[in-house]
Write a protein that holds these residues in place. Structure first.
Motif, PDB file in Angstrom:
ATOM      1  N   GLY A  75       0.872  -1.328   0.061  1.00 19.34           N
ATOM      2  CA  GLY A  75      -0.017  -0.058  -0.051  1.00 19.34           C
ATOM      3  C   GLY A  75       0.753   1.236  -0.054  1.00 19.34           C
ATOM      4  N   PRO A  76       0.231   2.578  -0.505  1.00 19.53           N
ATOM      5  CA  PRO A  76       0.979   3.712  -0.404  1.00 19.53           C
ATOM      6  C   PRO A  76       1.105   4.093   1.203  1.00 19.53           C
ATOM      7  CG  PRO A  76      -1.167   4.071  -1.127  1.00 19.53           C
ATOM      8  CD  PRO A  76      -1.041   2.584  -0.986  1.00 19.53           C
ATOM      9  N   ASN A  77       2.189   5.014   1.156  1.00 20.08           N
ATOM     10  CA  ASN A  77       2.273   5.670   2.484  1.00 20.08           C
ATOM     11  C   ASN A  77       1.738   7.082   2.302  1.00 20.08           C
ATOM     12  OD1 ASN A  77       3.617   7.042   4.493  1.00 20.08           O
ATOM     13  ND2 ASN A  77       5.300   6.043   4.392  1.00 20.08           N
ATOM     14  N   HIS A  78       0.779   7.287   3.208  1.00 22.70           N
ATOM     15  CA  HIS A  78      -0.231   8.592   3.216  1.00 22.70           C
ATOM     16  C   HIS A  78       0.367   9.471   4.362  1.00 22.70           C
ATOM     17  CE1 HIS A  78      -3.201   6.009   1.437  1.00 22.70           C
ATOM     18  NE2 HIS A  78      -3.529   7.163   0.802  1.00 22.70           N
ATOM     19  N   THR A  79       1.130   9.026   5.332  1.00 25.26           N
ATOM     20  CA  THR A  79       1.744   9.650   6.174  1.00 25.26           C
ATOM     21  C   THR A  79       2.874  10.405   6.350  1.00 25.26           C
ATOM     22  OG1 THR A  79       2.860   8.056   7.584  1.00 25.26           O
ATOM     23  CG2 THR A  79       0.190   8.096   8.064  1.00 25.26           C
ATOM     24  N   GLY A  80       3.839   9.920   5.538  1.00 15.30           N
ATOM     25  CA  GLY A  80       5.131  10.281   5.230  1.00 15.30           C
ATOM     26  C   GLY A  80       6.137  10.034   6.482  1.00 15.30           C
ATOM     27  N   TYR A  81       5.665   9.000   7.494  1.00 17.50           N
ATOM     28  CA  TYR A  81       6.779   8.454   8.248  1.00 17.50           C
ATOM     29  C   TYR A  81       7.294   7.233   7.747  1.00 17.50           C
ATOM     30  CZ  TYR A  81       3.651  11.094  11.823  1.00 17.50           C
ATOM     31  OH  TYR A  81       3.150  11.988  12.478  1.00 17.50           O
ATOM     32  N   GLY A  82       8.471   7.101   8.373  1.00 22.12           N
ATOM     33  CA  GLY A  82       9.276   5.789   8.001  1.00 22.12           C
ATOM     34  C   GLY A  82      10.231   6.062   6.865  1.00 22.12           C
ATOM     35  N   SER A  83      10.590   4.795   6.300  1.00 22.99           N
ATOM     36  CA  SER A  83      11.522   4.954   5.317  1.00 22.99           C
ATOM     37  C   SER A  83      10.761   4.695   3.954  1.00 22.99           C
ATOM     38  CB  SER A  83      12.518   3.598   5.516  1.00 22.99           C
ATOM     39  OG  SER A  83      11.745   2.272   5.361  1.00 22.99           O
ATOM     40  N   GLU A  84      11.550   4.913   2.924  1.00 25.96           N
ATOM     41  CA  GLU A  84      10.925   4.990   1.492  1.00 25.96           C
ATOM     42  C   GLU A  84      10.214   3.810   1.083  1.00 25.96           C
ATOM     43  OE1 GLU A  84      13.752   6.232  -1.614  1.00 25.96           O
ATOM     44  OE2 GLU A  84      13.246   8.085  -1.231  1.00 25.96           O
ATOM     45  N   VAL A  85      10.701   2.448   1.449  1.00 21.60           N
ATOM     46  CA  VAL A  85       9.833   1.132   1.235  1.00 21.60           C
ATOM     47  C   VAL A  85      10.152   0.349   2.443  1.00 21.60           C
ATOM     48  CG1 VAL A  85       9.864  -0.897  -0.318  1.00 21.60           C
ATOM     49  CG2 VAL A  85      10.744   1.320  -1.290  1.00 21.60           C
ATOM     50  N   SER A  86       9.015   0.277   3.166  1.00 19.21           N
ATOM     51  CA  SER A  86       8.925  -0.287   4.449  1.00 19.21           C
ATOM     52  C   SER A  86       8.258  -1.602   4.500  1.00 19.21           C
ATOM     53  CB  SER A  86       8.345   0.710   5.389  1.00 19.21           C
ATOM     54  OG  SER A  86       8.829   2.080   5.355  1.00 19.21           O
ATOM     55  N   VAL A  87       8.829  -2.851   4.951  1.00 15.86           N
ATOM     56  CA  VAL A  87       8.173  -3.861   5.403  1.00 15.86           C
ATOM     57  C   VAL A  87       8.219  -3.937   7.061  1.00 15.86           C
ATOM     58  CG1 VAL A  87      10.444  -5.261   5.175  1.00 15.86           C
ATOM     59  CG2 VAL A  87       8.131  -6.406   4.768  1.00 15.86           C
ATOM     60  N   TYR A  88       6.876  -4.365   7.326  1.00 16.76           N
ATOM     61  CA  TYR A  88       6.898  -4.711   8.745  1.00 16.76           C
ATOM     62  C   TYR A  88       7.313  -5.904   8.977  1.00 16.76           C
ATOM     63  CZ  TYR A  88       4.263  -4.223  13.325  1.00 16.76           C
ATOM     64  OH  TYR A  88       4.032  -3.676  14.531  1.00 16.76           O
ATOM     65  N   PRO A  89       8.411  -6.179  10.014  1.00 19.64           N
ATOM     66  CA  PRO A  89       9.309  -7.369  10.065  1.00 19.64           C
ATOM     67  C   PRO A  89       8.891  -8.485  10.667  1.00 19.64           C
ATOM     68  CG  PRO A  89       9.976  -5.674  11.532  1.00 19.64           C
ATOM     69  CD  PRO A  89       8.751  -4.949  10.934  1.00 19.64           C
ATOM     70  N   SER A  90       8.042  -8.375  11.894  1.00 21.16           N
ATOM     71  CA  SER A  90       7.569  -9.521  12.738  1.00 21.16           C
ATOM     72  C   SER A  90       6.461  -8.913  13.603  1.00 21.16           C
ATOM     73  CB  SER A  90       8.799  -9.911  13.505  1.00 21.16           C
ATOM     74  OG  SER A  90       9.352  -8.881  14.224  1.00 21.16           O
ATOM     75  N   GLY A  91       6.093 -10.100  14.270  1.00 21.89           N
ATOM     76  CA  GLY A  91       4.803  -9.631  15.165  1.00 21.89           C
ATOM     77  C   GLY A  91       3.496 -10.167  14.618  1.00 21.89           C
ATOM     78  N   LYS A  92       2.520  -9.241  15.224  1.00 24.37           N
ATOM     79  CA  LYS A  92       1.114  -9.370  14.869  1.00 24.37           C
ATOM     80  C   LYS A  92       0.268  -8.351  14.531  1.00 24.37           C
ATOM     81  CE  LYS A  92       0.509 -14.010  17.437  1.00 24.37           C
ATOM     82  NZ  LYS A  92      -0.289 -14.513  18.178  1.00 24.37           N
ATOM     83  N   TRP A  93      -0.661  -8.159  13.623  1.00 25.27           N
ATOM     84  CA  TRP A  93      -1.421  -7.102  13.172  1.00 25.27           C
ATOM     85  C   TRP A  93      -2.878  -7.535  13.743  1.00 25.27           C
ATOM     86  CZ3 TRP A  93      -1.214  -3.243   9.111  1.00 25.27           C
ATOM     87  CH2 TRP A  93       0.123  -2.595   8.977  1.00 25.27           C
ATOM     88  N   LYS A  94      -3.490  -6.707  14.749  1.00 25.72           N
ATOM     89  CA  LYS A  94      -4.890  -6.956  15.220  1.00 25.72           C
ATOM     90  C   LYS A  94      -5.957  -6.149  14.710  1.00 25.72           C
ATOM     91  CE  LYS A  94      -6.898  -6.738  19.849  1.00 25.72           C
ATOM     92  NZ  LYS A  94      -6.850  -6.480  21.209  1.00 25.72           N
ATOM     93  N   THR A  95      -7.046  -6.656  14.464  1.00 33.50           N
ATOM     94  CA  THR A  95      -8.226  -6.003  13.848  1.00 33.50           C
ATOM     95  C   THR A  95      -9.593  -6.576  14.900  1.00 33.50           C
ATOM     96  OG1 THR A  95      -9.433  -7.624  12.432  1.00 33.50           O
ATOM     97  CG2 THR A  95      -7.420  -6.247  11.646  1.00 33.50           C
ATOM     98  N   PRO A  96     -10.657  -5.742  14.700  1.00 31.02           N
ATOM     99  CA  PRO A  96     -11.790  -6.385  15.585  1.00 31.02           C
ATOM    100  C   PRO A  96     -11.971  -8.044  15.278  1.00 31.02           C
ATOM    101  CG  PRO A  96     -12.290  -4.255  14.393  1.00 31.02           C
ATOM    102  CD  PRO A  96     -10.853  -4.718  13.850  1.00 31.02           C
ATOM    103  N   LEU A  97     -11.527  -8.443  14.120  1.00 33.27           N
ATOM    104  CA  LEU A  97     -11.656  -9.911  13.887  1.00 33.27           C
ATOM    105  C   LEU A  97     -10.872 -10.757  14.355  1.00 33.27           C
ATOM    106  CD1 LEU A  97     -13.183  -9.616  10.071  1.00 33.27           C
ATOM    107  CD2 LEU A  97     -14.419  -9.506  12.255  1.00 33.27           C
ATOM    108  N   GLY A  98      -9.661 -10.263  14.834  1.00 35.07           N
ATOM    109  CA  GLY A  98      -8.581 -11.312  15.444  1.00 35.07           C
ATOM    110  C   GLY A  98      -7.245 -10.741  15.067  1.00 35.07           C
ATOM    111  N   GLU A  99      -6.180 -11.442  15.312  1.00 30.01           N
ATOM    112  CA  GLU A  99      -4.890 -11.196  15.121  1.00 30.01           C
ATOM    113  C   GLU A  99      -4.318 -12.185  14.011  1.00 30.01           C
ATOM    114  OE1 GLU A  99      -2.972 -11.842  18.638  1.00 30.01           O
ATOM    115  OE2 GLU A  99      -4.340 -10.390  19.856  1.00 30.01           O
ATOM    116  N   ILE A 100      -3.453 -11.345  13.056  1.00 34.57           N
ATOM    117  CA  ILE A 100      -2.686 -12.174  12.057  1.00 34.57           C
ATOM    118  C   ILE A 100      -1.266 -11.877  12.461  1.00 34.57           C
ATOM    119  CG2 ILE A 100      -2.479 -12.251   9.469  1.00 34.57           C
ATOM    120  CD1 ILE A 100      -5.144 -10.383   9.532  1.00 34.57           C
ATOM    121  N   GLU A 101      -0.668 -13.187  12.159  1.00 36.48           N
ATOM    122  CA  GLU A 101       0.992 -13.114  12.300  1.00 36.48           C
ATOM    123  C   GLU A 101       1.761 -12.692  10.986  1.00 36.48           C
ATOM    124  OE1 GLU A 101       4.285 -16.349  13.438  1.00 36.48           O
ATOM    125  OE2 GLU A 101       2.244 -16.781  13.680  1.00 36.48           O
ATOM    126  N   VAL A 102       2.601 -11.874  11.175  1.00 33.85           N
ATOM    127  CA  VAL A 102       3.679 -11.434  10.117  1.00 33.85           C
ATOM    128  C   VAL A 102       4.513 -12.371   9.589  1.00 33.85           C
ATOM    129  CG1 VAL A 102       5.392  -9.865   9.389  1.00 33.85           C
ATOM    130  CG2 VAL A 102       3.322  -8.985  10.777  1.00 33.85           C
TER     131      VAL A 102
END
Length: 269
Positions: A75-102
């Protein structure tokens, strides 16, 4: 744990309400969309669900019923934070439907294969373009998959080529979700014309023409680097891209003077 940034804003924060909304989208989309077992990836919009959720469901309805082990979301970076091409390296992402592992292995391989990519969480903290895709995936697959979130501040052709080449080197089955809206904040008729011309170039898999069209027609598609990555990957795999659905925000709001364009596209072998 990456906690939701736009739940309650772009989509419902309560599980039941979110499931009800997604179910209504998919009920309609699945009446018209052919499921593709040979899907390479999709292009799906990332606006508030009330505006673009149905179009997104058309894209997701084209995916195979059984998930590949890894889903790469660009996805595009709308916020301007972080590096030019950023991959989220590890851990989990949470939504109201649960957690997904990176998929940590996949993220490591990606940074090894494409030197432009950096492992970086900062770009992802407040960014919505990847987050809003997750509930769609969870609705159809539960939490039985891993993700590789990639956020693009730099959306150049060089980045798209580097990413697609890097993906091809990774010996693991995956699907790509390219997160992008199309033309922004012009009238409905002009947006339809601009989007139609851009979609022609996407389907043609002509990357140079795609970037030229963006510039020459001033098409303000925000996730063009994600789309270009999927285009290049599709071309290298000998695949095709087809349009499933196009819409604008005006069709929901009733305001046709200033709209955003959305599309559902599927890439397949």
């Amino acid at each position: 744990m990456r906690v939701p940034s736009v739940a309650g804003y772009f989509y419902p924060s309560q599980r039941r309400e979110l499931e009800k909304m997604l179910n209504s989208f998919f009920e309609k989309a699945r009446e018209e969309v052919k499921e593709r077992e040979d899907a390479i990836g999709i292009v799906a919009p990332h606006a508030g669900y009330i505006y673009s959720g149905l179009t997104a469901a058309y894209a997701y309805s084209s995916l195979p019923s059984i998930s590949k082990p890894t889903i790469v979301i660009i996805g595009p970076n709308h916020t301007g934070y972080g590096s030019e091409v950023s991959v989220y390296p590890s851990g989990k992402w949470k939504t109201p439907l649960g957690e997904i592992e990176v998929d940590e292995y996949f993220a490591d391989e990606l940074t090894r294969n494409c030197k432009i990519v950096e492992e970086d969480e900062a770009a992802h903290i407040y960014e919505h373009s990847i987050e809003v895709q997750l509930p769609f995936l969870q609705f159809i697959y539960g939490n039985n998959f891993k993700i590789v979130p990639i956020c693009l501040l730099n959306q150049s052709l060089e980045v798209a080529e580097c990413l697609s080449n890097a993906l091809l080197k990774i010996k693991k089955d995956f699907i790509v979700v390219a997160s992008s809206d199309l033309n922004h904040y012009e009238n409905h008729e002009l947006t339809q014309r601009k989007d139609a011309e851009l979609i022609k170039t996407i389907v043609s898999l002509d990357l140079k023409k795609f970037y030229n069209t963006l510039e020459n027609l001033n098409v303000s598609a925000c996730g063009y680097g994600a789309i270009a990555t999927l285009m290049n990957l599709t071309k290298k795999l000998g695949g095709k891209i087809e349009l499933i659905k196009h819409s604008t925000s005006g069709e929901i709001s009733g305001d046709y003077s200033s709209v955003v364009g959305y599309c559902a596209l599927v890439s397949f072998k």
